[in-house]
Every structure is written in structure tokens, then in C-alpha cells.
Design a protein around this motif. Structure first.
Motif, PDB file in Angstrom:
ATOM      1  N   VAL A 140       5.287 -22.076  13.307  1.00 22.11           N
ATOM      2  CA  VAL A 140       4.597 -21.855  12.033  1.00 22.11           C
ATOM      3  C   VAL A 140       3.200 -22.457  12.070  1.00 22.11           C
ATOM      4  CG1 VAL A 140       4.639 -22.349   9.560  1.00 22.11           C
ATOM      5  CG2 VAL A 140       6.744 -21.717  10.734  1.00 22.11           C
ATOM      6  N   PHE A 141       3.063 -23.641  12.660  1.00 23.21           N
ATOM      7  CA  PHE A 141       1.748 -24.275  12.741  1.00 23.21           C
ATOM      8  C   PHE A 141       0.788 -23.462  13.617  1.00 23.21           C
ATOM      9  CE2 PHE A 141       3.546 -28.548  11.428  1.00 23.21           C
ATOM     10  CZ  PHE A 141       2.825 -28.578  10.240  1.00 23.21           C
ATOM     11  N   MET A 142       1.310 -22.846  14.673  1.00 23.49           N
ATOM     12  CA  MET A 142       0.458 -21.978  15.494  1.00 23.49           C
ATOM     13  C   MET A 142      -0.051 -20.796  14.674  1.00 23.49           C
ATOM     14  SD  MET A 142       2.518 -21.951  19.133  1.00 23.49           S
ATOM     15  CE  MET A 142       1.462 -20.665  19.791  1.00 23.49           C
ATOM     16  N   PHE A 143       0.822 -20.235  13.856  1.00 23.24           N
ATOM     17  CA  PHE A 143       0.410 -19.121  13.000  1.00 23.24           C
ATOM     18  C   PHE A 143      -0.617 -19.584  11.970  1.00 23.24           C
ATOM     19  CE2 PHE A 143       1.209 -16.448   9.185  1.00 23.24           C
ATOM     20  CZ  PHE A 143       0.773 -15.239   9.709  1.00 23.24           C
ATOM     21  N   VAL A 144      -0.390 -20.771  11.408  1.00 25.67           N
ATOM     22  CA  VAL A 144      -1.335 -21.326  10.434  1.00 25.67           C
ATOM     23  C   VAL A 144      -2.692 -21.572  11.091  1.00 25.67           C
ATOM     24  CG1 VAL A 144      -1.851 -23.368   9.037  1.00 25.67           C
ATOM     25  CG2 VAL A 144       0.426 -22.339   8.943  1.00 25.67           C
ATOM     26  N   ALA A 145      -2.674 -22.118  12.305  1.00 24.29           N
ATOM     27  CA  ALA A 145      -3.933 -22.372  13.015  1.00 24.29           C
ATOM     28  C   ALA A 145      -4.696 -21.070  13.257  1.00 24.29           C
ATOM     29  CB  ALA A 145      -3.642 -23.067  14.341  1.00 24.29           C
ATOM     30  N   LEU A 146      -3.970 -20.014  13.602  1.00 23.21           N
ATOM     31  CA  LEU A 146      -4.614 -18.716  13.812  1.00 23.21           C
ATOM     32  C   LEU A 146      -5.258 -18.210  12.526  1.00 23.21           C
ATOM     33  CD1 LEU A 146      -5.167 -16.251  15.602  1.00 23.21           C
ATOM     34  CD2 LEU A 146      -2.913 -15.373  14.951  1.00 23.21           C
ATOM     35  N   LEU A 147      -4.575 -18.388  11.413  1.00 26.04           N
ATOM     36  CA  LEU A 147      -5.138 -17.962  10.131  1.00 26.04           C
ATOM     37  C   LEU A 147      -6.401 -18.755   9.787  1.00 26.04           C
ATOM     38  CD1 LEU A 147      -1.967 -17.497   7.876  1.00 26.04           C
ATOM     39  CD2 LEU A 147      -3.308 -15.744   9.036  1.00 26.04           C
TER      40      LEU A 147
END
Length: 342
Positions: A317-324
């Protein structure tokens, strides 16, 4: 007639309690375990719980009515809206006689699931809140900032559609879960579970869970000296649809002369080692003991894998958040850099 009409209609409506949470189920099981261990009988336990107010009056009333009609302990738990898994284990324990040990195992089983659920909440809470804020920021950018930009680029176009794609994905996931639950409820259970174990990641957990569950219950029944025909008959009487279906098929297989371990081997939702443990236990004439030991190992592996899976959620989830976050910064800063170059 007038007096009858003036009566409170709630008198005629039997309030059925809501489905008990795992935490509530564990607390009630712990109460019964402690009281059974202390030498109380079921009638004495219900009376004690009623007088001590350790359980709500709505629950003790259901227990009292059930006892008056001669219901078993498992049936009483079913009336209290315990899960089918717990009710089935208690029902079988009443037959093989090791009720206190079964209640202790149920308490541990529920406790482990509560820990996993708590871990999932801890892992997912912060990322979900962060995703909510990012979604609000993206909607704000699309509504106020991006329309004012004269030049559009690839990042801004992605930002245009990303909130819609994200919300659509969430809705689609929820719909898929609802459809899967409906499909499982309506489908034949053995076939449904056989398909579910083919799923990546989740399938392995389902296989471990079912192997541990059935190995323990069969081990307890066989360990108390029950013969297979009696065990099959008990399985067919249980509330769990899967348990009942397996019992029916197992009975038909034994009638055809197919060995217990050979039939178990045919189910893809059991680990292959289960049939080997059954055969090994029969050779040593310690089948019940061997199955219980094997079940303990499977339960341990199941909860270790489940905990490890929970720990993978937060990094993803944090990887997805970082991408956003990178996309948001790019959408805001790239147009500025383009103007500076001009």
C-alpha cells in the motif's frame, strides 16, 4: 379483545441476537471453559451466568429457553449465533467427550484469528487514511488546478482519470466480494472449495485451514474410539454444509470399499500429507494421536502464513501511495518547469 390489542407487539416477536463478533464468541467460550473446568454442569452454568450478569439477559434467556426444551450445548451456541465452525466443533466434542479440551482449542483458535484481524487493522488503518487524503487531493487538483493549465502532458492526463479508475476499482472489488459470497452460498460446497484452493495466495491458506480443522476433528473422534461409520453419521448431521457433504461422500466411498485415506487424497483442498498421516497412523494403530499432532502443526503453519501475509499489505500500500505522491508532484511541477524553459 381490547386488552389483547393494547399489548406490546414486542411480546410476540422473538428477538434473535445479532451475529456474535469473534471477540464476543471468545469471551463466552472462555466463561464456559472456566466453569466446566471448575466442575459446573450446563444447567448450573446458565443459572450462574444469569445471576451474575456476566452475560446479557438476552443471551441467558435464550440459553434458559433452550435448556427447557432439551437442546444440546452446541444447539444453544447456534441459537446464540456462534459461527458454524464453533458449533460443529462443540457438537463433535459432545460426542467424543473431550469437551473441555475442545473448548480450550476453540478459545485458542478464536484468539489467533482476533490477533490476525487486529494486526490487519493496525497495518491497513494508516495507509487507508492516507489514500483517502490523496484521493481528495487528486479530486481537488482535477477540479481547480489542472483545468487552469494551458499545456497538458502525459502526467496530467493520468491524473484526470486516476481518481475515477481508483474509485471504480474499489467498487468493482466490493461487488466481486459480494458476488463470490453469493456464489459460494448457492453452490455445492465441495466443488466451490475445490475451485477456491486454486486461487493464488488465498488457496494455500484455505488448504492449510481445512487440513488442520478436519485433522483435529477426525483425530479427536478416532482417539475416543469411535468407528468410521459412526463418525460419518455424525458428520452428516452437522450444521456446516461442507462438513456434511464430505461426510456423505465419505460414506458412499466406504460403501464402495474405498479406503479412508484414498478418498481423502482425492480432495484438492486437503494437503497431500493428510492421507499419508492417516495411513501412517493406521499402521501404528495411533491414528487419533497422529492426526491431532499433525493438526497442531498445520494450525501453526496456517497462522504463521496468515500473519506474514498481513505484514505484506502495508509495504504494498505504501508503494502505491508513494507512486500517487510522485504523480501529484509531477502534475503540479512539470508545467512550471516547462514555462521556465520557455
Amino acid at each position: 379483545m381490547t386488552d389483547f390489542l393494547q399489548q406490546d407487539i414486542s411480546v410476540f416477536v422473538k428477538r434473535r441476537p445479532k451475529k456474535l463478533s469473534l471477540t464476543r464468541q471468545r469471551k463466552i467460550i472462555a466463561l464456559f471453559t472456566n466453569l466446566f473446568t471448575s466442575g459446573f454442569h450446563l444447567v448450573e452454568i446458565v443459572d450462574f451466568l444469569k445471576r451474575s450478569q456476566l452475560l446479557a439477559d438476552s443471551y441467558t434467556s435464550i440459553l434458559s429457553r433452550g435448556l427447557m426444551t432439551g437442546k444440546s450445548f452446541a444447539a444453544l451456541l447456534s441459537d446464540l449465533q456462534f459461527s458454524d465452525v464453533v458449533v460443529t466443533q462443540v457438537s463433535l466434542a459432545e460426542v467424543h467427550g473431550n469437551l473441555e479440551l475442545s473448548l480450550t482449542n476453540i478459545q485458542d483458535y478464536l484468539g489467533n484469528f482476533i490477533k490476525v484481524r487486529k494486526k490487519l487493522v493496525e497495518v491497513a488503518t494508516y495507509p487507508v487514511i492516507l489514500l483517502g487524503f490523496l484521493l481528495a487531493i487528486m479530486l481537488g487538483l482535477n477540479s481547480y488546478l489542472l483545468p487552469q493549465l494551458e499545456e497538458r502532458n502525459g502526467v496530467t492526463r493520468i491524473m484526470d482519470y486516476l481518481p475515477i479508475v481508483f474509485l471504480a476499482s474499489v467498487v468493482a472489488s466490493l461487488v466481486l466480494v459480494v458476488l463470490l459470497k453469493y456464489w459460494y452460498r448457492k453452490s455445492e460446497k465441495i466443488r466451490a472449495v475445490s475451485l477456491l484452493v486454486r486461487l493464488p495466495f488465498l488457496g494455500r491458506l484455505i488448504q492449510l485451514y481445512l487440513t488442520a480443522y478436519y485433522a483435529r476433528e477426525w483425530g479427536n473422534l478416532i482417539g475416543q474410539g469411535l468407528e468410521m461409520p459412526r463418525i460419518i453419521h455424525l458428520m452428516q448431521e452437522q450444521q456446516s454444509a461442507l462438513f456434511c457433504s464430505i461426510g456423505t461422500e465419505l460414506g458412499l466411498a466406504l460403501d464402495k470399499g474405498i479406503a479412508f485415506e484414498e478418498h481423502v487424497k482425492r480432495y484438492p483442498f486437503f494437503k497431500k500429507e493428510l492421507s499419508l498421516m492417516i495411513e501412517y497412523g493406521q499402521v501404528k494403530d495411533k491414528l487419533g494421536h497422529e492426526l491431532r499432532l499433525y493438526a497442531d502443526e498445520c494450525w501453526e503453519e496456517f497462522f504463521v502464513r496468515l500473519t506474514a501475509s498481513m505484514q505484506l499489505i502495508q509495504p504494498l500500500v505504501f508503494m502505491f501511495v508513494a507512486l500517487l505522491i510522485v504523480l501529484i508532484y509531477a502534475a503540479m511541477l512539470l508545467p512550471i518547469y516547462q514555462h521556465m524553459e520557455v
